[in-house]
Every structure is written in C-alpha cells, then in structure tokens.
Design an enzyme around this catalytic site. Structure first.
Site, mmCIF file in Angstrom:
data_model
loop_
_atom_site.group_PDB
_atom_site.id
_atom_site.type_symbol
_atom_site.label_atom_id
_atom_site.label_comp_id
_atom_site.label_asym_id
_atom_site.label_seq_id
_atom_site.Cartn_x
_atom_site.Cartn_y
_atom_site.Cartn_z
ATOM 1 N N ARG A 230 7.266 0.336 -15.496
ATOM 2 C CA ARG A 230 7.866 -0.075 -14.225
ATOM 3 C C ARG A 230 8.734 -1.300 -14.506
ATOM 4 O O ARG A 230 8.589 -1.971 -15.533
ATOM 5 C CB ARG A 230 6.780 -0.436 -13.210
ATOM 6 C CG ARG A 230 6.081 0.786 -12.652
ATOM 7 C CD ARG A 230 4.928 0.384 -11.760
ATOM 8 N NE ARG A 230 5.343 -0.197 -10.487
ATOM 9 C CZ ARG A 230 4.500 -0.733 -9.605
ATOM 10 N NH1 ARG A 230 3.203 -0.785 -9.883
ATOM 11 N NH2 ARG A 230 4.941 -1.227 -8.464
ATOM 12 N N ARG A 282 16.038 -4.089 -9.596
ATOM 13 C CA ARG A 282 14.838 -4.515 -10.323
ATOM 14 C C ARG A 282 14.668 -3.817 -11.672
ATOM 15 O O ARG A 282 14.065 -4.392 -12.589
ATOM 16 C CB ARG A 282 13.585 -4.371 -9.446
ATOM 17 C CG ARG A 282 13.344 -3.013 -8.800
ATOM 18 C CD ARG A 282 12.314 -3.183 -7.688
ATOM 19 N NE ARG A 282 11.843 -1.954 -7.064
ATOM 20 C CZ ARG A 282 12.448 -1.335 -6.053
ATOM 21 N NH1 ARG A 282 13.603 -1.789 -5.589
ATOM 22 N NH2 ARG A 282 11.904 -0.255 -5.510
ATOM 23 N N HIS A 368 10.118 3.233 -11.568
ATOM 24 C CA HIS A 368 9.305 2.771 -10.436
ATOM 25 C C HIS A 368 7.980 3.530 -10.392
ATOM 26 O O HIS A 368 7.836 4.583 -11.008
ATOM 27 C CB HIS A 368 10.088 3.004 -9.142
ATOM 28 C CG HIS A 368 11.445 2.387 -9.169
ATOM 29 N ND1 HIS A 368 11.708 1.138 -8.679
ATOM 30 C CD2 HIS A 368 12.619 2.860 -9.674
ATOM 31 C CE1 HIS A 368 12.995 0.854 -8.855
ATOM 32 N NE2 HIS A 368 13.568 1.881 -9.451
#
Ligand code: F6P
Length: 420
Positions: A230, A282, A368
């Site tokens: 992640r 991210r 993710h």
C-alpha cells in the site's frame, strides 16, 4: 475470418457453459495451465473446476504405473485408461450440470478418437467445447518440467532419479507414437507453441473464451517475485477517512523513504525492477524516493466509495446504517451507491493481472487496500468471499512468488508503525 453458420444463429449466448479440454504430451505444462486458468476464471467470478485424469488413475489404481502401462499396444491398460478418462469426463460434465460454469478437463487427449468422443459428449449436453493444445519443442523446458513436477510425483516415490527419468521419457514416447495435433475441422481451439512464442486461435468466439485467450497468450512460467505494498499513510488515513486523494502524512513519507532504502538494498542500481502505481497522490508520492519513473494505472486506483467517499466508517454507520449493514452482509458483492464493489474492482484490475502474468522481470505495485486484496486474492487463489478481509496493513511489503502449483508469500514490516 468468416463466422460459421451456427454461430450467427440467434441462440442466447448468455450463461453458456464451457468444457475446456487440454491436449498435449506429458510434461508440457498442462496441469500448471489448468490450475492457473481455473484460479483466474474463479477469481473473475466463473465457478471453474479442474478434472485431472492422472490424479484419478493414482487414486483408483494406486501410483507407480511404469511406462508399459501407457503403451498403446497394451490393450488391457489402454482400455483401463479409456475408462478412467471417461469417468473423469463424466465428473466434469456433472459439474457443469450443477453450479459449474467452466470445467477444465486435464488429460492428454492426444488422439482424434479421444477428442471425437469428448466432442460427442459436449454436444449431447449442449456445452461449448474448447480445446487448448500445449506444444513444446524445447528439450530444456520439458526436462525442467519433468524434474520440477514429475520426479516428485507419487508415481516415482522411492524410485531413483535416473530410473524415474528413463521411465518418464519412455512414457512420453508412447504418447508421441499416437499423437495427432488438432485439425482445422475440430471446432474451437487454441494452440500454444513453445510457451507462447506462437499462438494459434481457431474459431474461438465469446466473452469467456476471449478471457481464456487473453490469459493463456500472456501466461509465463517464470519464477519471479511480485511485490505489493500500500502507499504510505495519507492525511485521510490518519483521520480515518476513506477514499479521496490526499497526500502523504509525515509517517507516510517516512515509509516511502524506508521503502526506497529497502528496494535499493534488495535490487541494486541496474535491476530491471518496474514500479507501478495508481493515479492517486498517495501512491505516486510513495514511489517518489525510489528514483524510478513509475507506470501509473487508473485501474489501480482505490475502490470508489461513491457517496461514502471522505467519510469515516463510524460516520457511514451513523448516517447510512442500511448501507453499512448491507456491506457487512456481503462485503464482496456490495456496491457503494455511485461507487464500486470488490467485484467491480476485480473486473478492472483484470488487465493488471494479465500484464503481471506477462512480465518476466520483477514488478513493485504500489496501490491501495481493496485493490491489493483483489490482486493478492488472484495470486493466492483465495475464495471470493474472503478477498475483502485479506490483511493488508500499511507500511508492509508483500512478496509473492508464484510457483509451479501455488504461490509463496513473505511480508516485510518496513515501518513506521501506524494504526490500520
Ligand atoms: O481506508 C483506506 C482504504 O483504502 C479506503 O480508501 C477504502 O475505501 C478502504 O481502505 C478499503 O478497505 P475496506 O474494503 O476494508 O473498507
């Protein structure tokens, strides 16, 4: 290519059931292909079963038949083998009469007579038949396959390696003596030659057969790891909010540096490592310290939480209790209003899986939680209902190494520790 007359008839194709029969000499990778394909189709949502004649032979007759058993001139054994093959085909067709959508019939099926019999059975039950022939002419690949999968087979338990090798080669020769490759008049088939160097596709139409073609033409047998992680903790992770496109938190940036240090130590400067991210800040930010230009995939973006995007789980429970309950009841199938379900995520990361299967070099995927569960669920062949619950903590690197018949997993906690 023109379509045959019957394919243009207005018969509803939806919900058709497929019998896929492998064709090929021993040690060509049929069982590997069957298992990988079954895992893939089941992951996509089509109940798929593998029906293997070798296993049935060992179960019914006990392991340890020597090559003479496979000699076509050995009448009694040939009749036994025909009967075993027929019984396993019965099971495959039975599975299709029930919940099964695809049955993979894993046997040599190297003679026309055997294939004609299969075709007659498939036609009688109105199943779509597809043959998949695996041809390999590279001696070193066959040798490696024999060593990796056959010498450890119960057929050769307690037999010394040289004797086992000699016997298995003689077994292959028996099959070669009667082998007939698929012909133009044998309906729908795919022939994969020398691990995909050449692929022939004959009269194959439809959605599921199309997915099978796409998968098989890209499948590699290379034992190389795939790395999954992640992104580092994001500002919204720190607040417990789902979705969005926030940047990394200070801890998230620290993870990105830890990841870069690990990758540098592990792979070295000239490594062919590829890095893939989603299009969200991210994951792109997590890749930044690596100094490797990542490939960005929209398909790797996190599950879209629709009207719940930006909420915490507690807010969803308080404001949208019916939604919260519905997701709890069926986390895999539940679709956020105006958003996605896990099932939707699986459909869109399908192309990423195909690409990962095609790659021969290592890949690091920075994505993710839900998306990585979908990817890991494929490699580890996890039942669909369990996919949404696979542990996928932040700041942890997962190494998956596909093996002949499975997948090894290792996890490295890179820190810093942050709450889930
Ligand atoms: O909380 C981080 C996150 O990636 C969310 O953006 C996403 O909705 C969620 O995890 C997916 O996990 P779960 O399916 O368990 O809610």
């Amino acid at each position: 290519m023109s379509r045959p007359a019957e394919a243009t008839a207005s018969r509803p194709r939806r919900g058709r059931k497929h019998l896929l029969a492998l064709v090929g000499l021993p040690a060509r990778g049929k069982t590997f292909t069957a298992r990988k394909l079954a895992g893939y189709l089941a992951w996509l949502g089509y109940p798929t079963g593998v029906f293997n004649v070798g296993e049935r032979r060992r179960a019914e007759l006990g392991p340890g038949q020597q090559h003479e058993f496979f000699d076509p001139a050995n009448r009694d054994a040939a009749e036994l083998r025909r009967k075993l093959a027929e019984d396993v085909l019965d099971d495959a067709l039975l599975w299709l009469r029930g919940e099964g959508r695809v049955a993979i019939y894993d046997a040599t099926n190297t003679t026309r007579g055997r294939r004609d019999a299969i075709r007659a059975r498939a036609a009688a039950e109105d199943r779509d038949l597809l043959f998949v022939e695996i041809v390999n002419r590279e001696p070193e690949v066959i040798e490696a396959n024999v060593r990796e999968t056959k010498l450890s087979s119960p057929d050769y338990a307690g037999v010394d390696e040289a004797t086992a090798l000699r016997d298995f080669r003689a077994r292959i020769a028996h099959y070669e003596s009667v082998y007939e490759t698929l012909g133009e008049d044998e309906g729908a088939w795919i022939r994969i030659v020398d691990r995909g160097r050449k692929v022939e596709i004959h009269e194959v139409w439809g959605w599921i057969p199309g997915r099978i073609v796409s998968f098989l033409t890209n499948l590699q047998v290379t034992r190389r790891p795939i790395w999954l992680t992640r992104h580092g903790q994001s500002a919204w992770n720190a607040l417990g909010r789902i979705g969005g496109d926030s940047a990394l938190s200070p801890q998230g940036r620290e993870f990105a540096r830890n990841l870069a240090a690990f990758v540098r130590a592990h792979f070295g400067p000239d490594s062919p490592l590829d890095v893939w991210t989603s299009t969200l800040r991210r994951t792109v930010g997590t890749a930044l310290p690596l100094g490797i230009e990542p490939g960005q995939w929209k398909a790797l973006d996190e599950i879209h939480a629709g009207i719940c995007d930006g909420m915490t789980y507690a807010e969803i429970e308080a404001k949208l209790p019916a939604e919260f309950e519905a997701r709890k009841r069926d986390k895999y199938g539940y679709r956020y209003p105006r958003g996605e379900s896990y099932q939707d995520v699986v459909q869109r990361v399908d192309r990423v899986i195909i690409e990962l299967e095609r790659y021969r070099t290592p890949v690091l995927v920075i994505a993710h939680r839900a998306v990585l569960r979908a990817l890991a669920g494929y490699f580890r062949q996890v039942p669909r209902a369990e996919v949404p619950f696979l542990p996928m903590p932040l700041h942890t690197l997962i190494q998956l190494t596909p093996t002949a018949y499975g997948c090894e997993e290792e996890r490295v906690d890179l820190g810093p520790r942050v709450p889930e």
